[in-house]
Motif scaffolding. Structure first.
Motif, mmCIF file in Angstrom:
data_model
loop_
_atom_site.group_PDB
_atom_site.id
_atom_site.type_symbol
_atom_site.label_atom_id
_atom_site.label_comp_id
_atom_site.label_asym_id
_atom_site.label_seq_id
_atom_site.Cartn_x
_atom_site.Cartn_y
_atom_site.Cartn_z
ATOM 1 N N SER A 185 0.848 -1.189 0.000
ATOM 2 C CA SER A 185 0.000 0.000 0.000
ATOM 3 C C SER A 185 0.880 1.234 0.000
ATOM 4 O O SER A 185 1.949 1.253 0.629
ATOM 5 C CB SER A 185 -0.937 0.019 1.216
ATOM 6 N N LEU A 186 0.444 2.253 -0.717
ATOM 7 C CA LEU A 186 1.144 3.533 -0.765
ATOM 8 C C LEU A 186 0.167 4.623 -0.364
ATOM 9 O O LEU A 186 -0.967 4.654 -0.831
ATOM 10 C CB LEU A 186 1.690 3.795 -2.171
ATOM 11 N N ALA A 187 0.619 5.507 0.517
ATOM 12 C CA ALA A 187 -0.219 6.629 0.949
ATOM 13 C C ALA A 187 0.638 7.865 1.110
ATOM 14 O O ALA A 187 1.826 7.783 1.429
ATOM 15 C CB ALA A 187 -0.921 6.297 2.262
ATOM 16 N N VAL A 188 0.024 9.007 0.909
ATOM 17 C CA VAL A 188 0.710 10.290 1.052
ATOM 18 C C VAL A 188 0.289 10.903 2.385
ATOM 19 O O VAL A 188 -0.811 11.451 2.504
ATOM 20 C CB VAL A 188 0.364 11.236 -0.113
ATOM 21 N N GLY A 189 1.142 10.745 3.390
ATOM 22 C CA GLY A 189 0.867 11.372 4.683
ATOM 23 C C GLY A 189 0.336 10.452 5.764
ATOM 24 O O GLY A 189 0.010 10.913 6.863
ATOM 25 N N ALA A 190 0.236 9.149 5.521
ATOM 26 C CA ALA A 190 -0.282 8.235 6.545
ATOM 27 C C ALA A 190 0.658 8.184 7.748
ATOM 28 O O ALA A 190 1.874 8.224 7.598
ATOM 29 C CB ALA A 190 -0.446 6.834 5.958
ATOM 30 N N ASP A 191 0.078 8.083 8.944
ATOM 31 C CA ASP A 191 0.874 8.035 10.175
ATOM 32 C C ASP A 191 0.039 7.362 11.261
ATOM 33 O O ASP A 191 -0.816 7.998 11.885
ATOM 34 C CB ASP A 191 1.278 9.447 10.602
ATOM 35 N N LEU A 192 0.277 6.077 11.479
ATOM 36 C CA LEU A 192 -0.517 5.326 12.448
ATOM 37 C C LEU A 192 -0.358 5.886 13.853
ATOM 38 O O LEU A 192 -1.341 6.036 14.592
ATOM 39 C CB LEU A 192 -0.117 3.851 12.414
ATOM 40 N N THR A 218 0.104 -8.054 17.102
ATOM 41 C CA THR A 218 1.088 -9.117 16.905
ATOM 42 C C THR A 218 2.449 -8.460 16.665
ATOM 43 O O THR A 218 2.547 -7.255 16.425
ATOM 44 C CB THR A 218 0.727 -9.992 15.704
ATOM 45 N N ALA A 219 3.498 -9.272 16.700
ATOM 46 C CA ALA A 219 4.841 -8.735 16.494
ATOM 47 C C ALA A 219 4.959 -8.074 15.121
ATOM 48 O O ALA A 219 5.600 -7.028 14.970
ATOM 49 C CB ALA A 219 5.872 -9.852 16.633
ATOM 50 N N ALA A 220 4.316 -8.642 14.121
ATOM 51 C CA ALA A 220 4.391 -8.098 12.762
ATOM 52 C C ALA A 220 3.656 -6.774 12.628
ATOM 53 O O ALA A 220 3.963 -5.965 11.750
ATOM 54 C CB ALA A 220 3.820 -9.102 11.761
ATOM 55 N N GLU A 221 2.671 -6.536 13.499
ATOM 56 C CA GLU A 221 1.847 -5.327 13.398
ATOM 57 C C GLU A 221 2.265 -4.229 14.372
ATOM 58 O O GLU A 221 1.707 -3.130 14.347
ATOM 59 C CB GLU A 221 0.375 -5.684 13.667
ATOM 60 N N ALA A 222 3.238 -4.520 15.238
ATOM 61 C CA ALA A 222 3.561 -3.609 16.338
ATOM 62 C C ALA A 222 4.362 -2.389 15.917
ATOM 63 O O ALA A 222 4.339 -1.357 16.600
ATOM 64 C CB ALA A 222 4.327 -4.367 17.427
ATOM 65 N N ASP A 223 5.052 -2.453 14.795
ATOM 66 C CA ASP A 223 5.920 -1.364 14.369
ATOM 67 C C ASP A 223 5.117 -0.092 14.120
ATOM 68 O O ASP A 223 4.141 -0.091 13.383
ATOM 69 C CB ASP A 223 6.663 -1.765 13.090
ATOM 70 N N GLY A 232 1.668 -1.679 26.249
ATOM 71 C CA GLY A 232 1.479 -2.505 25.076
ATOM 72 C C GLY A 232 1.424 -3.984 25.396
ATOM 73 O O GLY A 232 2.021 -4.445 26.374
ATOM 74 N N LEU A 233 0.713 -4.711 24.558
ATOM 75 C CA LEU A 233 0.671 -6.166 24.612
ATOM 76 C C LEU A 233 1.034 -6.690 23.224
ATOM 77 O O LEU A 233 0.377 -6.339 22.234
ATOM 78 C CB LEU A 233 -0.725 -6.669 24.996
ATOM 79 N N ILE A 234 2.083 -7.490 23.148
ATOM 80 C CA ILE A 234 2.469 -8.120 21.888
ATOM 81 C C ILE A 234 2.010 -9.572 21.916
ATOM 82 O O ILE A 234 2.351 -10.325 22.832
ATOM 83 C CB ILE A 234 3.987 -8.062 21.664
ATOM 84 N N LEU A 235 1.222 -9.960 20.938
ATOM 85 C CA LEU A 235 0.754 -11.331 20.804
ATOM 86 C C LEU A 235 1.731 -12.057 19.895
ATOM 87 O O LEU A 235 1.780 -11.803 18.691
ATOM 88 C CB LEU A 235 -0.667 -11.357 20.229
ATOM 89 N N ALA A 236 2.536 -12.939 20.492
ATOM 90 C CA ALA A 236 3.695 -13.494 19.782
ATOM 91 C C ALA A 236 3.531 -14.977 19.488
ATOM 92 O O ALA A 236 2.907 -15.725 20.254
ATOM 93 C CB ALA A 236 4.958 -13.281 20.615
ATOM 94 N N LYS A 237 4.117 -15.390 18.368
ATOM 95 C CA LYS A 237 4.217 -16.808 18.051
ATOM 96 C C LYS A 237 5.230 -17.454 18.996
ATOM 97 O O LYS A 237 6.090 -16.762 19.563
ATOM 98 C CB LYS A 237 4.645 -16.981 16.599
ATOM 99 N N PRO A 238 5.149 -18.791 19.195
ATOM 100 C CA PRO A 238 6.029 -19.441 20.185
ATOM 101 C C PRO A 238 7.509 -19.115 20.022
ATOM 102 O O PRO A 238 8.196 -18.834 21.005
ATOM 103 C CB PRO A 238 5.746 -20.927 19.967
ATOM 104 N N PHE A 239 8.006 -19.117 18.782
ATOM 105 C CA PHE A 239 9.440 -18.882 18.582
ATOM 106 C C PHE A 239 9.836 -17.425 18.801
ATOM 107 O O PHE A 239 11.016 -17.100 18.878
ATOM 108 C CB PHE A 239 9.866 -19.326 17.175
#
Length: 275
Positions: A185-192, A218-223, A232-239
Motif C-alpha cells: 500500500s502507498l499513501a501520502v501522509g499516513a501516520d498510524l 502481533t509482532a508483525a503489526e507492532a511497528d 502494550g501487549l504483543i501477541l507473539a508466536k512461540p518462537f
C-alpha cells in the motif's frame, strides 16, 4: 460514552482475517470490554468498506483506524464534540491524516515512472485479474480496492534490488509504504502513531480525563503502533516469545503467547490490571 480508565487500540487484521477463522475468544473479549466500559478501537490496513461486515458481525460501535494509519473513522454522534479538520466518509466522520485519493494513485504513477520500476495498481485490474491477484472472492476483492486514501499495488517482475530502491525513494519523498504479502500500500501522509495520538486527545477532551492508552498487536503489526501507546501487549508466536520478552523487559510492553487457548483471558486480565 462512559468514563473509562483505559482506551484499547487493537490491531485486528491477524485476529479477524478477511478469510479464515477469527481468533477464538476475541468476540467474548470485546463483549467483556463493553461490559466494563472500556472502548476498543480497531486498527486495520483494510478500507472503510471492508470493515462494514466485521464491525456488524462483532457489534463493534467504537471508532477504528483504517488503511494503515490514513485516517480515524468516528461513528455517527460517537463524541458530543466535533473535532477540527474532519471530512465525511460514508456513514463516518473521518479525521484524515493522509491525503485523499487520487493523491496516492498519482504519487504511485509518478514514483514508478521516475524509478523505472513497474507497478500494477489493483484499481487497473479487470475483475477476474483482481480475484486472481488478491486471492479473494469477487465481492471481497472489489471492496479491497475501493480506498479512501491509499493505493494497493504489486510489483511486476521487479528484482529484490529494484524493490528496495523503490522503497528507499518512497521514504526519501516521505511517502508511506506498507507490505502485506505480495501486495503493497502507498499513501501520502499516513501516520498510524499520529492517528492514535489524535484519537486519544479526542477521548481526553470528551471525558475530561486522561485514560491510559493500551495497544494490542502481533509482532508483525507492532511497528509504529505500540510506541504511541502508554502500555502494550504483543501477541507473539512461540518462537518469538523469548526474544521479544527480553527486548521489552525494561518497557511497559508485555508479551503473550498468540497460540494459547487462554489468550484473551490473559489479555483481558492485562488490560484491566493497573500495572
Amino acid at each position: 460514552m462512559r468514563q473509562t480508565s483505559t482506551i484499547v487500540f487493537c490491531a485486528v487484521d491477524t485476529i479477524v482475517p478477511v478469510r479464515g477463522k477469527t481468533s477464538p475468544g476475541f468476540e467474548e473479549f470485546g463483549a467483556r470490554l463493553d461490559h466494563v466500559g472500556l472502548p476498543i478501537v480497531w486498527v486495520t490496513a483494510r478500507s472503510r468498506l471492508q470493515m462494514d461486515e466485521p464491525r456488524r458481525q462483532f457489534g463493534h460501535q467504537h471508532p477504528f483506524i483504517g488503511e494503515d494509519g490514513c485516517g480515524v473513522y468516528l461513528p455517527e454522534d460517537y463524541f458530543h464534540l466535533r473535532p477540527a479538520k474532519t471530512v465525511r466518509m460514508g456513514r463516518f466522520t473521518c479525521i484524515p491524516l493522509a491525503e485523499a485519493q487520487p493523491a496516492a494513485s498519482e504519487a504511485l504513477e509518478l514514483l514508478s515512472e521516475e524509478t523505472g520500476i513497474s507497478t500494477v495498481p489493483l484499481r487497473s485490474l479487470a475483475p477476474r485479474e483482481l480475484e486472481q491477484n488478491t486471492g479473494l472472492p469477487a465481492r471481497d476483492a472489489e471492496l479491497a480496492r475501493q480506498r479512501d486514501f491509499d493505493d494497493l499495488f504489486f510489483f511486476a517482475g521487479a528484482a529484490e534490488a529494484d524493490v528496495q530502491r523503490f522503497v528507499a525513494e518512497a521514504a526519501r519523498r516521505k511517502i508511506a509504504l506498507r507490505q502485506h504479502g505480495v501486495l503493497w500500500s502507498l499513501a501520502v501522509g499516513a501516520d498510524l502513531g499520529q492517528c492514535i495520538r489524535e484519537l486519544s486527545k479526542l477521548y481526553d477532551r470528551a471525558l475530561r480525563s486522561h485514560p491510559t492508552v493500551l495497544g494490542i498487536a502481533t509482532a508483525a503489526e507492532a511497528d509504529g503502533f505500540l510506541s504511541a501507546c502508554d502500555r502494550g501487549l504483543i501477541l507473539a508466536k512461540p518462537f518469538e516469545c523469548d526474544s521479544l520478552s527480553a527486548a521489552n523487559r525494561a518497557s511497559k510492553t508485555k508479551v503473550l503467547p498468540l497460540n494459547s487457548p487462554d489468550l484473551w483471558d490473559m489479555v483481558f486480565a492485562s488490560v484491566t490490571s493497573r500495572s
